[in-house]
Design a protein around this motif. Structure first.
Motif, PDB file in Angstrom:
ATOM      1  N   LEU A  11      -5.609  20.855  -0.588  1.00  0.00           N
ATOM      2  CA  LEU A  11      -6.112  19.484  -0.669  1.00  0.00           C
ATOM      3  C   LEU A  11      -6.930  19.143   0.574  1.00  0.00           C
ATOM      4  O   LEU A  11      -6.607  19.571   1.683  1.00  0.00           O
ATOM      5  N   THR A  12      -7.963  18.360   0.383  1.00  0.00           N
ATOM      6  CA  THR A  12      -8.764  17.930   1.534  1.00  0.00           C
ATOM      7  C   THR A  12      -8.211  16.619   2.084  1.00  0.00           C
ATOM      8  O   THR A  12      -7.649  15.812   1.352  1.00  0.00           O
ATOM      9  N   PRO A  13      -8.360  16.393   3.388  1.00  0.00           N
ATOM     10  CA  PRO A  13      -7.922  15.116   3.963  1.00  0.00           C
ATOM     11  C   PRO A  13      -8.782  13.974   3.435  1.00  0.00           C
ATOM     12  O   PRO A  13      -9.870  14.200   2.902  1.00  0.00           O
ATOM     13  N   LEU A  14      -8.292  12.754   3.553  1.00  0.00           N
ATOM     14  CA  LEU A  14      -9.070  11.583   3.159  1.00  0.00           C
ATOM     15  C   LEU A  14     -10.468  11.667   3.763  1.00  0.00           C
ATOM     16  O   LEU A  14     -10.626  11.919   4.958  1.00  0.00           O
ATOM     17  N   GLY A  15     -11.450  11.442   2.953  1.00  0.00           N
ATOM     18  CA  GLY A  15     -12.838  11.602   3.388  1.00  0.00           C
ATOM     19  C   GLY A  15     -13.475  12.772   2.671  1.00  0.00           C
ATOM     20  O   GLY A  15     -14.661  12.759   2.361  1.00  0.00           O
ATOM     21  N   GLY A  16     -12.663  13.813   2.415  1.00  0.00           N
ATOM     22  CA  GLY A  16     -13.109  14.947   1.629  1.00  0.00           C
ATOM     23  C   GLY A  16     -13.930  15.978   2.376  1.00  0.00           C
ATOM     24  O   GLY A  16     -13.623  17.160   2.356  1.00  0.00           O
ATOM     25  N   THR A  17     -14.991  15.551   3.066  1.00  0.00           N
ATOM     26  CA  THR A  17     -15.883  16.492   3.740  1.00  0.00           C
ATOM     27  C   THR A  17     -16.079  16.084   5.200  1.00  0.00           C
ATOM     28  O   THR A  17     -15.805  14.948   5.591  1.00  0.00           O
ATOM     29  N   LEU A  18     -16.573  17.019   5.976  1.00  0.00           N
ATOM     30  CA  LEU A  18     -16.833  16.742   7.387  1.00  0.00           C
ATOM     31  C   LEU A  18     -17.864  15.627   7.528  1.00  0.00           C
ATOM     32  O   LEU A  18     -17.740  14.752   8.396  1.00  0.00           O
ATOM     33  N   ALA A  64       0.847  -1.190   0.000  1.00  0.00           N
ATOM     34  CA  ALA A  64       0.000   0.000   0.000  1.00  0.00           C
ATOM     35  C   ALA A  64       0.881   1.237   0.000  1.00  0.00           C
ATOM     36  O   ALA A  64       1.824   1.337   0.792  1.00  0.00           O
ATOM     37  N   ASP A  65       0.609   2.172  -0.902  1.00  0.00           N
ATOM     38  CA  ASP A  65       1.379   3.412  -0.999  1.00  0.00           C
ATOM     39  C   ASP A  65       0.376   4.515  -1.282  1.00  0.00           C
ATOM     40  O   ASP A  65      -0.133   4.632  -2.392  1.00  0.00           O
ATOM     41  N   ILE A  66       0.079   5.326  -0.272  1.00  0.00           N
ATOM     42  CA  ILE A  66      -1.014   6.290  -0.398  1.00  0.00           C
ATOM     43  C   ILE A  66      -0.612   7.667   0.123  1.00  0.00           C
ATOM     44  O   ILE A  66       0.334   7.806   0.894  1.00  0.00           O
ATOM     45  N   ALA A  67      -1.342   8.664  -0.339  1.00  0.00           N
ATOM     46  CA  ALA A  67      -1.321   9.971   0.303  1.00  0.00           C
ATOM     47  C   ALA A  67      -2.467   9.988   1.303  1.00  0.00           C
ATOM     48  O   ALA A  67      -3.457   9.275   1.130  1.00  0.00           O
ATOM     49  N   THR A  68      -2.331  10.763   2.347  1.00  0.00           N
ATOM     50  CA  THR A  68      -3.403  10.816   3.346  1.00  0.00           C
ATOM     51  C   THR A  68      -4.386  11.947   3.057  1.00  0.00           C
ATOM     52  O   THR A  68      -5.186  12.310   3.911  1.00  0.00           O
ATOM     53  N   THR A  69      -4.316  12.481   1.835  1.00  0.00           N
ATOM     54  CA  THR A  69      -5.317  13.423   1.359  1.00  0.00           C
ATOM     55  C   THR A  69      -6.253  12.698   0.408  1.00  0.00           C
ATOM     56  O   THR A  69      -5.986  11.573  -0.012  1.00  0.00           O
ATOM     57  N   THR A  70      -7.361  13.333   0.050  1.00  0.00           N
ATOM     58  CA  THR A  70      -8.317  12.707  -0.857  1.00  0.00           C
ATOM     59  C   THR A  70      -7.642  12.317  -2.164  1.00  0.00           C
ATOM     60  O   THR A  70      -7.961  11.282  -2.761  1.00  0.00           O
ATOM     61  N   VAL A  71      -6.689  13.115  -2.605  1.00  0.00           N
ATOM     62  CA  VAL A  71      -5.935  12.838  -3.822  1.00  0.00           C
ATOM     63  C   VAL A  71      -4.548  13.452  -3.664  1.00  0.00           C
ATOM     64  O   VAL A  71      -4.369  14.410  -2.909  1.00  0.00           O
ATOM     65  N   ALA A  72      -3.559  12.893  -4.338  1.00  0.00           N
ATOM     66  CA  ALA A  72      -2.198  13.433  -4.271  1.00  0.00           C
ATOM     67  C   ALA A  72      -2.068  14.672  -5.155  1.00  0.00           C
ATOM     68  O   ALA A  72      -2.832  14.866  -6.106  1.00  0.00           O
ATOM     69  N   VAL A  73      -1.084  15.515  -4.846  1.00  0.00           N
ATOM     70  CA  VAL A  73      -0.873  16.741  -5.610  1.00  0.00           C
ATOM     71  C   VAL A  73      -0.657  16.447  -7.094  1.00  0.00           C
ATOM     72  O   VAL A  73      -1.178  17.155  -7.966  1.00  0.00           O
ATOM     73  N   ASN A  74       0.097  15.392  -7.392  1.00  0.00           N
ATOM     74  CA  ASN A  74       0.393  15.100  -8.796  1.00  0.00           C
ATOM     75  C   ASN A  74      -0.852  14.763  -9.604  1.00  0.00           C
ATOM     76  O   ASN A  74      -0.886  14.969 -10.817  1.00  0.00           O
ATOM     77  N   HIS A 106     -12.077  14.173   9.340  1.00  0.00           N
ATOM     78  CA  HIS A 106     -11.201  14.319  10.506  1.00  0.00           C
ATOM     79  C   HIS A 106     -10.319  13.079  10.675  1.00  0.00           C
ATOM     80  O   HIS A 106      -9.215  13.161  11.214  1.00  0.00           O
ATOM     81  N   LYS A 107     -10.813  11.938  10.178  1.00  0.00           N
ATOM     82  CA  LYS A 107     -10.009  10.719  10.266  1.00  0.00           C
ATOM     83  C   LYS A 107      -8.805  10.813   9.327  1.00  0.00           C
ATOM     84  O   LYS A 107      -7.693  10.406   9.679  1.00  0.00           O
ATOM     85  N   GLY A 108      -9.034  11.353   8.130  1.00  0.00           N
ATOM     86  CA  GLY A 108      -7.922  11.546   7.214  1.00  0.00           C
ATOM     87  C   GLY A 108      -6.904  12.526   7.761  1.00  0.00           C
ATOM     88  O   GLY A 108      -5.692  12.350   7.601  1.00  0.00           O
ATOM     89  N   HIS A 109      -7.416  13.570   8.417  1.00  0.00           N
ATOM     90  CA  HIS A 109      -6.514  14.556   9.007  1.00  0.00           C
ATOM     91  C   HIS A 109      -5.689  13.911  10.123  1.00  0.00           C
ATOM     92  O   HIS A 109      -4.493  14.172  10.267  1.00  0.00           O
ATOM     93  N   GLY A 110      -6.326  13.055  10.896  1.00  0.00           N
ATOM     94  CA  GLY A 110      -5.603  12.354  11.957  1.00  0.00           C
ATOM     95  C   GLY A 110      -4.536  11.432  11.402  1.00  0.00           C
ATOM     96  O   GLY A 110      -3.411  11.375  11.903  1.00  0.00           O
TER      97      GLY A 110
END
Length: 214
Positions: free
Chosen positions: A119-126, A66-76, A131-135
């Motif tokens: 970029l939004t954290p994983l989950g995208g919206t409140l 597994a190789d992921i960004a912890t945002t909804t999507v990576a910058v690239n 908040h889980k992605g932000h954590g």
């Protein structure tokens, strides 16, 4: 092992070996401390799109990778949409007011130079529990930046002043045989993957995948 002055998480592919550790029967975990560019739920001070990579060895099945960004999507991914002049899906990037930004070029500007939004954290919206992605982002950010360093990882004061932040990455290598019978870890992971295989998919033309399968 800690790597200092890295400019891109991709450099870790050389050390992580894209699963070579897993092929040698070891589990590997890589945590990064990238430039801050992730918007929180209020569109205020940015957090970060911390990358997180993990590999674990199986026996009968392909290794877990597994190789992921912890945002909804990576910058690239935003860069790719900008290159093709395609609008961004709503929720990938927000402005300082927390409103979705669908213009890829504008989104890149916010990510690179904006004091708010990004970029939004994983989950995208409140409502989708971002908040889980932000954590998760901070869980990668703190150890990835080396807990022995005096400066807080990604210190925004240093970022604004132009002082180098000494971007760092942390690499962990674990040998399951040091804790349990040789081969038993791989057998247990195979059993877990088999359970995923048996999980009914959402549609007839899909299947349950796990990180590492192609």
């Amino acid at each position: 092992m800690s790597l200092v002055n890295s400019l891109h998480f991709g450099a870790g592919r050389v050390l992580r070996g894209d699963g070579r550790r897993a092929r040698r029967g070891r589990a590997g975990h890589q945590l990064g401390e990238p430039v801050l560019c992730d918007a929180d739920r209020l569109g205020g001070a940015p957090a970060a799109d911390q990358p997180d990579a993990f590999a674990a060895p199986a026996r009968r099945n392909p290794n877990f990778l597994a190789d992921i960004a912890t945002t909804t999507v990576a910058v690239n991914k935003v860069k790719v949409y900008d290159f093709h002049r395609k609008p961004l899906p709503s929720g990938w990037v927000v402005d300082g007011a927390g409103q979705p930004v669908e213009d890829a070029a504008k989104a890149l500007g916010l990510i690179k130079s904006g004091d708010v939004g990004g970029l939004t954290p994983l989950g995208g919206t409140l409502e989708m529990s971002n908040h889980k992605g932000h954590g998760l982002s901070m869980m990668a950010h703190i150890p990835g930046g080396d807990p022995l360093r005096r400066r807080v990882p990604g210190d925004p004061g240093a970022r604004r002043s132009g002082v180098p932040t000494q971007h760092r990455e942390l690499f962990l290598s674990l040998d399951p045989a040091a804790f349990r019978a040789t081969g038993s870890f791989e057998d247990d992971l195979d059993d877990a993957i088999d359970v995923l295989h048996e999980t009914p998919p959402l549609g007839p033309e899909t299947r349950c995948w796990w990180p590492g399968i192609r």
